[in-house]
Design an enzyme around this catalytic site. Structure first.
Site, PDB file in Angstrom:
ATOM      1  N   ASP A  47       0.831  -1.200   0.000  1.00  0.00           N
ATOM      2  CA  ASP A  47       0.000   0.000   0.000  1.00  0.00           C
ATOM      3  C   ASP A  47       0.870   1.257   0.000  1.00  0.00           C
ATOM      4  O   ASP A  47       1.724   1.423   0.876  1.00  0.00           O
ATOM      5  CB  ASP A  47      -0.892  -0.006   1.249  1.00  0.00           C
ATOM      6  CG  ASP A  47      -1.803   1.204   1.328  1.00  0.00           C
ATOM      7  OD1 ASP A  47      -2.959   1.094   0.897  1.00  0.00           O
ATOM      8  OD2 ASP A  47      -1.358   2.265   1.823  1.00  0.00           O
ATOM      9  N   TYR A  52       2.541  10.056  -0.067  1.00  0.00           N
ATOM     10  CA  TYR A  52       3.671   9.519   0.680  1.00  0.00           C
ATOM     11  C   TYR A  52       5.008   9.873   0.017  1.00  0.00           C
ATOM     12  O   TYR A  52       6.054   9.780   0.664  1.00  0.00           O
ATOM     13  CB  TYR A  52       3.587   7.989   0.803  1.00  0.00           C
ATOM     14  CG  TYR A  52       2.356   7.457   1.491  1.00  0.00           C
ATOM     15  CD1 TYR A  52       1.468   8.295   2.170  1.00  0.00           C
ATOM     16  CD2 TYR A  52       2.057   6.097   1.453  1.00  0.00           C
ATOM     17  CE1 TYR A  52       0.327   7.783   2.774  1.00  0.00           C
ATOM     18  CE2 TYR A  52       0.927   5.582   2.064  1.00  0.00           C
ATOM     19  CZ  TYR A  52       0.055   6.427   2.714  1.00  0.00           C
ATOM     20  OH  TYR A  52      -1.065   5.918   3.310  1.00  0.00           O
ATOM     21  N   LYS A  77      -3.122   6.056  -3.999  1.00  0.00           N
ATOM     22  CA  LYS A  77      -4.232   6.938  -3.637  1.00  0.00           C
ATOM     23  C   LYS A  77      -4.116   8.308  -4.277  1.00  0.00           C
ATOM     24  O   LYS A  77      -3.015   8.862  -4.403  1.00  0.00           O
ATOM     25  CB  LYS A  77      -4.288   7.105  -2.116  1.00  0.00           C
ATOM     26  CG  LYS A  77      -4.270   5.807  -1.338  1.00  0.00           C
ATOM     27  CD  LYS A  77      -4.241   6.033   0.164  1.00  0.00           C
ATOM     28  CE  LYS A  77      -3.935   4.749   0.905  1.00  0.00           C
ATOM     29  NZ  LYS A  77      -2.515   4.357   0.805  1.00  0.00           N
ATOM     30  N   HIS A 110      -7.946   9.586  -1.224  1.00  0.00           N
ATOM     31  CA  HIS A 110      -7.242   9.493   0.059  1.00  0.00           C
ATOM     32  C   HIS A 110      -8.062  10.009   1.241  1.00  0.00           C
ATOM     33  O   HIS A 110      -7.914   9.522   2.370  1.00  0.00           O
ATOM     34  CB  HIS A 110      -5.912  10.237  -0.025  1.00  0.00           C
ATOM     35  CG  HIS A 110      -4.866   9.710   0.906  1.00  0.00           C
ATOM     36  ND1 HIS A 110      -3.524   9.791   0.650  1.00  0.00           N
ATOM     37  CD2 HIS A 110      -4.952   9.071   2.092  1.00  0.00           C
ATOM     38  CE1 HIS A 110      -2.843   9.238   1.637  1.00  0.00           C
ATOM     39  NE2 HIS A 110      -3.685   8.801   2.534  1.00  0.00           N
ATOM     40  N   SER A 197      -2.855   1.978  10.424  1.00  0.00           N
ATOM     41  CA  SER A 197      -2.370   2.236  11.790  1.00  0.00           C
ATOM     42  C   SER A 197      -2.933   1.228  12.790  1.00  0.00           C
ATOM     43  O   SER A 197      -3.477   1.615  13.832  1.00  0.00           O
ATOM     44  CB  SER A 197      -2.714   3.665  12.226  1.00  0.00           C
ATOM     45  OG  SER A 197      -2.062   4.619  11.424  1.00  0.00           O
ATOM     46  N   LEU A 199      -1.479  -0.399  14.898  1.00  0.00           N
ATOM     47  CA  LEU A 199      -0.784  -0.247  16.183  1.00  0.00           C
ATOM     48  C   LEU A 199      -0.959   1.165  16.741  1.00  0.00           C
ATOM     49  O   LEU A 199      -0.263   1.549  17.684  1.00  0.00           O
ATOM     50  CB  LEU A 199       0.717  -0.543  16.024  1.00  0.00           C
ATOM     51  CG  LEU A 199       1.095  -1.833  15.295  1.00  0.00           C
ATOM     52  CD1 LEU A 199       2.607  -2.003  15.265  1.00  0.00           C
ATOM     53  CD2 LEU A 199       0.424  -3.027  15.931  1.00  0.00           C
ATOM     54  N   LYS A 239       2.999  -1.393   9.265  1.00  0.00           N
ATOM     55  CA  LYS A 239       4.159  -0.772   8.625  1.00  0.00           C
ATOM     56  C   LYS A 239       5.379  -0.922   9.510  1.00  0.00           C
ATOM     57  O   LYS A 239       5.290  -0.805  10.736  1.00  0.00           O
ATOM     58  CB  LYS A 239       3.887   0.717   8.391  1.00  0.00           C
ATOM     59  CG  LYS A 239       5.039   1.475   7.754  1.00  0.00           C
ATOM     60  CD  LYS A 239       5.155   2.887   8.303  1.00  0.00           C
ATOM     61  CE  LYS A 239       5.979   2.924   9.559  1.00  0.00           C
ATOM     62  NZ  LYS A 239       6.241   4.260  10.081  1.00  0.00           N
TER      63      LYS A 239
END
Length: 267
Positions: A47, A52, A77, A110, A197, A199, A239
């Site tokens: 992804d 980014y 995105k 996005h 995300s 985590l 990630k």
């Protein structure tokens, strides 16, 4: 669901159950090496996003991986600030040039608003942009299209004004942030939910409550947190840039008890 399983999108396209996220991974060697390592240890879903700034590095790592392109699922995105039909088509083409692949597998809006105007009403503009997304999909340069960070209201605006319905909604989803309303709405409308995300950008790693549950399964807090997203019926996007963690984040083929899920839901 196992890490090697797939979700099935509304158009029949299969999407690997865990994706490797590249948000905040800088372009160049770090992104290139991280993606190559992810593919090496078994990830088949990568992804990225134009925002980014690492699409070129991600694309090169995919091309250099030695894995047949048909075995990999690649997402990018449209930048959140792009809110016109013409600019959306131009940016989609820009992504294709940057990433250097003949096609991508999923292309997302996005966010429903520019990041500098979170919560602002861009309903009319999103409907216009979605028409460009449909056209991009019909060009076969992407195998599926969807949205990201869209609320129930934002989703409905697209559903009510589309020829092709969104196939994915990528949202922030982790223990302590279950997004129940959006999750249920997506299920009802055949939209696969991806959870970025998982985590909480590392915030969960210091949780003694989660650590206590993880210990029962002989797993790390990270592994438990990723498993939780799968147990909720969503697709996690962990990630990391560290080879050890990249590998560990894929080692989540265990099941949580109903009581443990309920406890984690309560946090």
């Amino acid at each position: 669901m196992k890490s090697t399983d797939n979700f099935t999108l509304a158009n029949g396209v299969k999407i690997p159950a865990i994706g490797f996220g590249t948000w905040q991974i800088p372009s160049g060697d770090i992104a290139y090496n991280s993606v190559k390592e992810a593919i090496k240890v078994g990830y088949r879903h990568i992804d990225t996003a134009q925002a980014y700034g690492n699409e070129a590095s991600v694309g090169k790592a995919i091309l250099d991986s030695g894995i047949d392109r048909s075995e990999l699922f690649v997402t990018s995105k449209l930048p959140a600030e792009i809110k016109s039909y013409e600019q959306a088509l131009k940016r989609a083409e820009f992504t294709m040039k940057k990433i250097g692949l003949e096609y991508i597998d999923l292309y997302l809006i996005h966010a429903p608003w520019p990041w500098t105007e979170i919560g602002a009403d861009y309903t009319k503009e999103n409907i216009e942009v979605w028409k460009a997304m449909e056209e991009f999909y019909e060009s076969r340069k992407t195998r599926s299209i969807g949205i990201s960070n869209f609320s129930v209201k934002d989703i409905d605006a697209i559903l009510e004004n589309s020829r092709i319905r969104p196939m994915v909604n990528q949202i922030k989803l982790h223990i302590g942030h279950p997004q129940k309303e959006i999750m249920e709405h997506c299920r009802k409308n055949g939209i696969v939910v991806e959870g970025y995300s998982p985590l909480a950008t590392g915030k969960l790693l210091n949780s003694t409550e989660i650590a206590g549950i993880a210990k029962k399964y002989g797993k790390s807090v990270a592994q438990l947190s990723i498993r939780y997203v799968l147990e909720k019926g969503a697709l996690p996007l962990p990630k990391s840039t560290h080879p050890q963690y990249i590998s560990h984040n894929l080692d989540v083929d265990f099941s949580l008890t109903g009581d443990d899920i309920s406890y984690l839901d309560s946090l």
